[in-house]
Design a protein around this motif. Structure first.
Motif, PDB file in Angstrom:
ATOM      1  N   GLY A  45       0.797  -1.211   0.000  1.00 44.17           N
ATOM      2  CA  GLY A  45       0.000   0.000   0.000  1.00 44.17           C
ATOM      3  C   GLY A  45       0.836   1.270   0.000  1.00 44.17           C
ATOM      4  O   GLY A  45       0.395   2.312  -0.494  1.00 44.17           O
ATOM      5  N   THR A  46       2.057   1.209   0.553  1.00 42.25           N
ATOM      6  CA  THR A  46       2.900   2.411   0.640  1.00 42.25           C
ATOM      7  C   THR A  46       4.230   2.278  -0.082  1.00 42.25           C
ATOM      8  O   THR A  46       4.832   3.273  -0.463  1.00 42.25           O
ATOM      9  CB  THR A  46       3.185   2.758   2.111  1.00 42.25           C
ATOM     10  N   ILE A  47       4.695   1.054  -0.290  1.00 40.28           N
ATOM     11  CA  ILE A  47       6.013   0.862  -0.896  1.00 40.28           C
ATOM     12  C   ILE A  47       6.041   1.333  -2.341  1.00 40.28           C
ATOM     13  O   ILE A  47       7.058   1.845  -2.842  1.00 40.28           O
ATOM     14  CB  ILE A  47       6.437  -0.627  -0.788  1.00 40.28           C
ATOM     15  N   VAL A  48       4.912   1.201  -3.043  1.00 43.32           N
ATOM     16  CA  VAL A  48       4.869   1.507  -4.474  1.00 43.32           C
ATOM     17  C   VAL A  48       4.971   3.007  -4.722  1.00 43.32           C
ATOM     18  O   VAL A  48       5.493   3.449  -5.758  1.00 43.32           O
ATOM     19  CB  VAL A  48       3.597   0.929  -5.113  1.00 43.32           C
ATOM     20  N   ALA A  49       4.497   3.826  -3.765  1.00 46.18           N
ATOM     21  CA  ALA A  49       4.555   5.275  -3.946  1.00 46.18           C
ATOM     22  C   ALA A  49       5.996   5.741  -4.179  1.00 46.18           C
ATOM     23  O   ALA A  49       6.244   6.681  -4.952  1.00 46.18           O
ATOM     24  CB  ALA A  49       3.966   5.980  -2.730  1.00 46.18           C
ATOM     25  N   ILE A  50       6.946   5.074  -3.534  1.00 45.93           N
ATOM     26  CA  ILE A  50       8.353   5.448  -3.694  1.00 45.93           C
ATOM     27  C   ILE A  50       8.842   5.097  -5.103  1.00 45.93           C
ATOM     28  O   ILE A  50       9.719   5.761  -5.652  1.00 45.93           O
ATOM     29  CB  ILE A  50       9.219   4.720  -2.636  1.00 45.93           C
ATOM     30  N   ALA A  51       8.275   4.047  -5.686  1.00 52.56           N
ATOM     31  CA  ALA A  51       8.732   3.594  -7.000  1.00 52.56           C
ATOM     32  C   ALA A  51       8.097   4.371  -8.145  1.00 52.56           C
ATOM     33  O   ALA A  51       8.594   4.305  -9.282  1.00 52.56           O
ATOM     34  CB  ALA A  51       8.421   2.100  -7.162  1.00 52.56           C
ATOM     35  N   ASN A  52       7.023   5.118  -7.881  1.00 52.74           N
ATOM     36  CA  ASN A  52       6.284   5.773  -8.977  1.00 52.74           C
ATOM     37  C   ASN A  52       7.151   6.703  -9.838  1.00 52.74           C
ATOM     38  O   ASN A  52       7.041   6.673 -11.069  1.00 52.74           O
ATOM     39  CB  ASN A  52       5.080   6.530  -8.415  1.00 52.74           C
ATOM     40  N   PRO A  53       7.998   7.563  -9.241  1.00 54.82           N
ATOM     41  CA  PRO A  53       8.834   8.418 -10.105  1.00 54.82           C
ATOM     42  C   PRO A  53       9.748   7.620 -11.033  1.00 54.82           C
ATOM     43  O   PRO A  53       9.922   7.989 -12.202  1.00 54.82           O
ATOM     44  CB  PRO A  53       9.643   9.243  -9.094  1.00 54.82           C
ATOM     45  N   ALA A  54      10.325   6.527 -10.525  1.00 48.72           N
ATOM     46  CA  ALA A  54      11.205   5.700 -11.360  1.00 48.72           C
ATOM     47  C   ALA A  54      10.411   5.012 -12.474  1.00 48.72           C
ATOM     48  O   ALA A  54      10.886   4.888 -13.608  1.00 48.72           O
ATOM     49  CB  ALA A  54      11.922   4.663 -10.496  1.00 48.72           C
ATOM     50  N   ILE A  55       9.199   4.557 -12.158  1.00 49.23           N
ATOM     51  CA  ILE A  55       8.340   3.943 -13.180  1.00 49.23           C
ATOM     52  C   ILE A  55       8.009   4.965 -14.258  1.00 49.23           C
ATOM     53  O   ILE A  55       8.036   4.669 -15.464  1.00 49.23           O
ATOM     54  CB  ILE A  55       7.047   3.393 -12.542  1.00 49.23           C
ATOM     55  N   GLY A 159      -2.732  -6.356  13.956  1.00 48.08           N
ATOM     56  CA  GLY A 159      -2.681  -4.913  13.747  1.00 48.08           C
ATOM     57  C   GLY A 159      -1.252  -4.383  13.768  1.00 48.08           C
ATOM     58  O   GLY A 159      -0.912  -3.455  13.028  1.00 48.08           O
ATOM     59  N   MET A 160      -0.407  -4.974  14.610  1.00 46.40           N
ATOM     60  CA  MET A 160       0.988  -4.582  14.675  1.00 46.40           C
ATOM     61  C   MET A 160       1.674  -4.824  13.332  1.00 46.40           C
ATOM     62  O   MET A 160       2.430  -3.982  12.836  1.00 46.40           O
ATOM     63  CB  MET A 160       1.705  -5.376  15.762  1.00 46.40           C
ATOM     64  N   VAL A 161       1.387  -5.986  12.732  1.00 50.92           N
ATOM     65  CA  VAL A 161       1.994  -6.319  11.434  1.00 50.92           C
ATOM     66  C   VAL A 161       1.550  -5.324  10.363  1.00 50.92           C
ATOM     67  O   VAL A 161       2.359  -4.834   9.567  1.00 50.92           O
ATOM     68  CB  VAL A 161       1.621  -7.761  11.022  1.00 50.92           C
ATOM     69  N   ILE A 162       0.257  -4.991  10.346  1.00 53.91           N
ATOM     70  CA  ILE A 162      -0.250  -4.040   9.355  1.00 53.91           C
ATOM     71  C   ILE A 162       0.380  -2.664   9.556  1.00 53.91           C
ATOM     72  O   ILE A 162       0.849  -2.022   8.604  1.00 53.91           O
ATOM     73  CB  ILE A 162      -1.781  -3.943   9.431  1.00 53.91           C
ATOM     74  N   GLY A 163       0.417  -2.201  10.807  1.00 57.59           N
ATOM     75  CA  GLY A 163       0.985  -0.887  11.086  1.00 57.59           C
ATOM     76  C   GLY A 163       2.456  -0.807  10.730  1.00 57.59           C
ATOM     77  O   GLY A 163       2.910   0.154  10.098  1.00 57.59           O
ATOM     78  N   ALA A 164       3.207  -1.825  11.127  1.00 58.45           N
ATOM     79  CA  ALA A 164       4.638  -1.833  10.841  1.00 58.45           C
ATOM     80  C   ALA A 164       4.896  -1.920   9.340  1.00 58.45           C
ATOM     81  O   ALA A 164       5.792  -1.242   8.812  1.00 58.45           O
ATOM     82  CB  ALA A 164       5.307  -3.007  11.558  1.00 58.45           C
ATOM     83  N   SER A 165       4.119  -2.735   8.650  1.00 53.97           N
ATOM     84  CA  SER A 165       4.316  -2.887   7.197  1.00 53.97           C
ATOM     85  C   SER A 165       3.957  -1.611   6.459  1.00 53.97           C
ATOM     86  O   SER A 165       4.677  -1.185   5.537  1.00 53.97           O
ATOM     87  CB  SER A 165       3.458  -4.044   6.674  1.00 53.97           C
ATOM     88  N   THR A 166       2.854  -0.973   6.856  1.00 52.91           N
ATOM     89  CA  THR A 166       2.440   0.267   6.203  1.00 52.91           C
ATOM     90  C   THR A 166       3.475   1.365   6.391  1.00 52.91           C
ATOM     91  O   THR A 166       3.864   2.055   5.438  1.00 52.91           O
ATOM     92  CB  THR A 166       1.079   0.734   6.762  1.00 52.91           C
ATOM     93  N   ALA A 167       3.940   1.525   7.635  1.00 52.29           N
ATOM     94  CA  ALA A 167       4.917   2.574   7.912  1.00 52.29           C
ATOM     95  C   ALA A 167       6.298   2.225   7.365  1.00 52.29           C
ATOM     96  O   ALA A 167       7.088   3.119   7.051  1.00 52.29           O
ATOM     97  CB  ALA A 167       4.995   2.812   9.421  1.00 52.29           C
ATOM     98  N   GLY A 168       6.606   0.928   7.263  1.00 49.98           N
ATOM     99  CA  GLY A 168       7.913   0.523   6.760  1.00 49.98           C
ATOM    100  C   GLY A 168       8.029   0.544   5.256  1.00 49.98           C
ATOM    101  O   GLY A 168       9.143   0.440   4.713  1.00 49.98           O
TER     102      GLY A 168
END
Length: 533
Positions: A45-55, A159-168
């Protein structure tokens, strides 16, 4: 209407789990297995936003194409969640979870091999559809596997896994894009998916309630999907279309009409997609509203934090992700603790307290300025994580725990859909608040700095840039004027961000009031007699 009587009507007692033999169906191993799959979806959900400029650069995509890479995923996920939960209730959550894992990993690999942006968008939509199968199924499996008195702790870790994954996501995405390639952001899902699939095949056990649904409400699925699309799509496009646009309001009015038709239909079909009797439970309804308000404040506010760190403070994506570690860390630590507190005291006190702490954090963040140092930022980020942890856990337990077992998938889909709606609404509304403040303040701030006056078209372009924290410095501008433009841009952005966080603070206070109407699910109240794991 009393909140006591209706709960018993819709939430029969959860059966005592059978003694576990071997790996299959073991509660804690089940939690580990579903957490791997959920981590993959939350990270995406959040990791792809970083890749958008390169794409964009590699595939020669337009800005609109890049927006669709994110929006296509969000739309597919939001529109499909409740229907996906119903599929799990009908065919078994193990089957839908495993299909979701397989499809999500395969779609990720296909994106990595894509050489055209149209293919990337197409497979991102598929990712969203398969991700929708995963999330409600995970909650359905936890609900059916854990005895009631352990469910809060399990949801806390979930919930911890979701929060950590989203923020990470920004940290992982930044490292991969910087040191490998944008394709690696998607390829990383393949080994994770293989691991989750292998664990699921060995560990997960199918659970179906005796009165599980046997048919599908096809018209209901069509109406609800259309209503969700008409709601989410204008929220995504509001900044482009404008809140006064007939297109925006046409979609929103269409959403209201379709939701109304859906509600009428659900009272007439034999096996409705969402039995409206679920909402006779005041705690379940309050939990759903609470999840929307929490996501509004959290996701809407966090949207500006990334601009603040990267564009105002000039941090790299990796550095900005590292500065959010206090938030991530407190969610990681706080979620299991919140589960234990909710198990002991019930959800109401932790939920009210969590939203009050969230409101305090939002108020503190409204005071950040262009010169704020890491120390104050870290304090407010940590406080925000501490406040959100019990809400993520407690609201989820209230929704899922107050729904009947045979509708646990629908309840899980409802919980996730509430988060998607709240997050989209928060981003759109707070974005409009930011834009209105920038439009109001920028001309005066610009003139006050002694800068040359701007033409209306130039002012509009400058406002768009400043709303993202970007200083609109033309090429060849003398350093003295460039510094003045940067100062004006950042001060104006921070003013808008402060107002947006103040609104988010008010929403968090409203959520604290809603949390007063929550209570432990009937199944959890019956959990005292259930054997321990």
């Amino acid at each position: 209407m009393s909140s006591q009587t209706p709960v018993a009507d819709v939430a029969p007692e959860l059966p005592v789990p059978e003694p576990r033999k071997g790996l299959r169906g073991h509660p804690w191993l089940t939690l580990f297995s579903v957490a791997i799959g959920v981590m993959m979806v939350a990270l995406d959900g959040t990791i792809v936003a970083i890749a958008n400029p390169a794409i964009k650069d590699d595939l020669g995509a337009s800005l609109a194409d890049v927006q669709w890479i994110t929006n296509g995923y969000m739309l597919a996920l939001a529109v499909s969640l409740i229907t996906a939960g119903k599929l799990g209730d009908r065919f078994g959550h193990r089957q839908t979870f495993l299909i979701g894992i397989l499809g999500f990993a395969a779609a990720s690999a296909a994106i990595g091999f894509s050489s055209q942006v149209a293919l990337v968008i197409f497979f991102r939509v598929l990712q969203g559809l398969f991700g929708a199968l995963l999330m409600p199924a995970a909650l359905g499996l936890l609900r059916a596997t854990f005895p009631a008195e352990k469910l809060n702790m399990a949801i806390g870790i979930w919930g911890m896994v979701i929060g950590a994954s989203t923020a990470g996501g920004p940290i992982v995405g930044g490292l991969l894009v910087e040191h490998v390639s944008w394709q690696s952001v998607f390829f990383i899902n393949v080994p994770v998916g293989v691991l989750a699939l292998a664990l699921g095949l060995v560990i997960l056990k199918d659970h179906r309630a005796q009165n599980a649904p046997r048919s599908f409400d096809i018209p209901g699925i069509a109406l609800l999907s259309g209503a969700m699309f008409c709601l989410i799509w204008p929220l995504i496009k509001a900044s482009e279309w404008g809140w006064g646009s007939m297109t925006t309001w046409g979609f929103l009015i269409g959403a209201v009409v379709l939701f109304g038709l859906f509600a009428v239909l659900e009272t007439k079909v034999r096996e409705p997609l969402i039995p409206l009797r679920m909402f006779r439970s005041v705690p379940l309804t309050a939990g759903t509203v609470l999840m929307v308000l929490m996501a509004f404040a959290f996701m809407g506010g966090l949207f500006f934090v990334t601009f603040y760190l990267q564009n105002v403070h000039g941090m790299s994506p990796v550095d900005s992700g590292l500065h959010l570690l206090p938030l991530t860390g407190m969610m990681i630590v706080g979620s299991p603790l919140a589960g234990a507190l909710i198990t002991k005291f019930g959800p109401r006190i932790p939920l009210v307290g969590g939203m009050v702490v969230t409101a305090v954090a939002m108020y503190g963040m409204s005071g950040l300025d262009a010169g704020s140092t890491t120390g104050p930022m870290s304090v407010w980020f940590a406080l925000l994580g501490l406040g959100l942890a019990p809400v993520m856990v407690g609201a989820t337990e209230v929704i899922v725990g107050n729904a009947p077992l045979e509708l646990s998938g629908v309840a899980g889909g409802l919980q996730q859909a509430a988060m998607q709606v709240g997050g989209s609404l928060g981003t759109a509304v707070l974005g409009a608040v930011m834009a209105s403040r920038v439009d109001k303040d920028l001309p005066g701030n610009w003139q006050g700095a002694g800068l040359p006056p701007l033409q209306p078209a130039q002012l509009s372009q400058a406002s768009d840039a400043v709303s993202a924290g970007i200083a609109p410095v033309p090429k060849g501008t003398p350093p003295e004027f460039a510094q003045k433009i940067t100062t004006v841009a950042h001060d104006t952005f921070v003013s808008g961000m402060g107002l947006a966080f103040s609104v988010a603070c008010g929403v968090a206070v409203l959520a604290a009031v809603v949390a007063l109407f929550t209570k432990r699910g009937a199944n959890a109240e019956a959990g005292a007699g259930v054997g321990h794991i």
